[in-house]
Scaffold this active site. Sequence first.
Site, PDB file in Angstrom:
ATOM      1  N   CYS A 249      45.401   8.635 101.426  1.00 14.74           N
ATOM      2  CA  CYS A 249      45.751   9.392 100.226  1.00 14.74           C
ATOM      3  C   CYS A 249      44.637  10.366  99.818  1.00 14.74           C
ATOM      4  O   CYS A 249      44.380  11.322 100.537  1.00 14.74           O
ATOM      5  CB  CYS A 249      46.126   8.434  99.101  1.00 14.74           C
ATOM      6  SG  CYS A 249      47.095   9.225  97.797  1.00 14.74           S
ATOM      7  N   HIS A 334      50.780   5.265 101.748  1.00 12.64           N
ATOM      8  CA  HIS A 334      50.140   3.968 101.509  1.00 12.64           C
ATOM      9  C   HIS A 334      50.733   2.894 102.429  1.00 12.64           C
ATOM     10  O   HIS A 334      51.778   2.319 102.113  1.00 12.64           O
ATOM     11  CB  HIS A 334      50.327   3.549 100.045  1.00 12.64           C
ATOM     12  CG  HIS A 334      49.437   4.281  99.100  1.00 12.64           C
ATOM     13  ND1 HIS A 334      48.254   3.761  98.634  1.00 12.64           N
ATOM     14  CD2 HIS A 334      49.546   5.513  98.548  1.00 12.64           C
ATOM     15  CE1 HIS A 334      47.672   4.636  97.820  1.00 12.64           C
ATOM     16  NE2 HIS A 334      48.447   5.706  97.757  1.00 12.64           N
ATOM     17  N   GLU A 336      49.793  -0.104 102.886  1.00 10.91           N
ATOM     18  CA  GLU A 336      49.685  -1.458 102.333  1.00 10.91           C
ATOM     19  C   GLU A 336      50.778  -1.782 101.332  1.00 10.91           C
ATOM     20  O   GLU A 336      50.966  -2.946 100.962  1.00 10.91           O
ATOM     21  CB  GLU A 336      48.320  -1.612 101.654  1.00 10.91           C
ATOM     22  CG  GLU A 336      48.246  -1.180 100.216  1.00 10.91           C
ATOM     23  CD  GLU A 336      48.424   0.320  99.976  1.00 10.91           C
ATOM     24  OE1 GLU A 336      48.781   0.720  98.852  1.00 10.91           O
ATOM     25  OE2 GLU A 336      48.205   1.092 100.929  1.00 10.91           O
TER      26      GLU A 336
END
Length: 357
Positions: A249, A334, A336
Amino acid sequence: MKGKLILEDGSVFRGQLFGGANATAEGEVVFNTGMTGYQEILTDPSYCRQIVTLTYPLIGNYGTSRIFDQSRKSFVSGLIIGELCEKGSSSSMERNLSDYLSAEKIPCLYDVDTRAVTRKIRSAGTMKGVIVSEYTSQAMIDNMMKMPIHTDVVAEVTTPEAYDLDSENSDAPFVVAMDFGVKKHILDSLHDTGCKIKVVPAQTPAEEILKMNPDGIFLSNGPGDPKDVPEVIEEVKKLIGEKPIFGICLGHQLLALAMGADTYKLKFGHRGSNQPVKNLETGRVYITSQNHGYAVDEKSLKDLPLEVTYLSVNDGTVEGMRHKDLPIYSVQYHPEASPGPTDNMYLFDEFISMMKG
């Protein structure tokens, strides 16, 4: 109590104000299209100083629990939702969302036509807004609108001091994570994949990081415009070619700027858990979770030793890149956040392989 959201172009959206007459807020108004994850959104440091509109109509139905917090506190300026469920229910619930909002002092405007707010932002672009009670004076509203949007958000969310996440495995690769507003689940993913981690403040000099002799360096997510932290970009420049680097990011954008590329602001950003991304090497499309208002300019990569690895299916923006010669890569989304739910976790495995490499 009645309240309203006022955008800088004069648009007004009315609803009920949770928190009383003093529950005012100002900041950039953005929207998130996720159907779940409101607590993760509220505690994601990347939303620092923003007023977040949730497009899913019912918010609070499964309450809140500390295990879902992504940072030490909430950094959002305010919350705009359709229906506020004041009595949640789930096996992990510790308290209702309304109690959570009160404890975190988050102004919330509910019973709002969030579809109308979203359509306005999609057509006009993100803009500043304020949340106020229906009875707030025009003079106070004008003063709030005149306040500039904060640009020192990375300094606000980064860890005040370094800390460690140890591993029981003596052979675990050692990662220094530069915290620009890192989410807890990112650190958990790195740790669970088998890394020993030292998290350091965003302003940590490159020389200090290299003295720690890490096996790899992680550049975290975070809020705001990457060009607002030129001092961080200079430190990242010094790390290139010294150690394997993985960025997510904001870390992806800072890495691009450090290598001579450019970034730009998106009209309304990518925020949600349903963003399709295409792997250019395999042709496979992944569903990803994203939260960013800026992107890497693909044209600026043309004469650099970088190649694009992922593109957004929706608008063609750069979602990933890697160095052609050095062990350096990054993604805009992202991995995760489990939208797949675990389709993108292989990126952490690749980082370990690169460090062992």
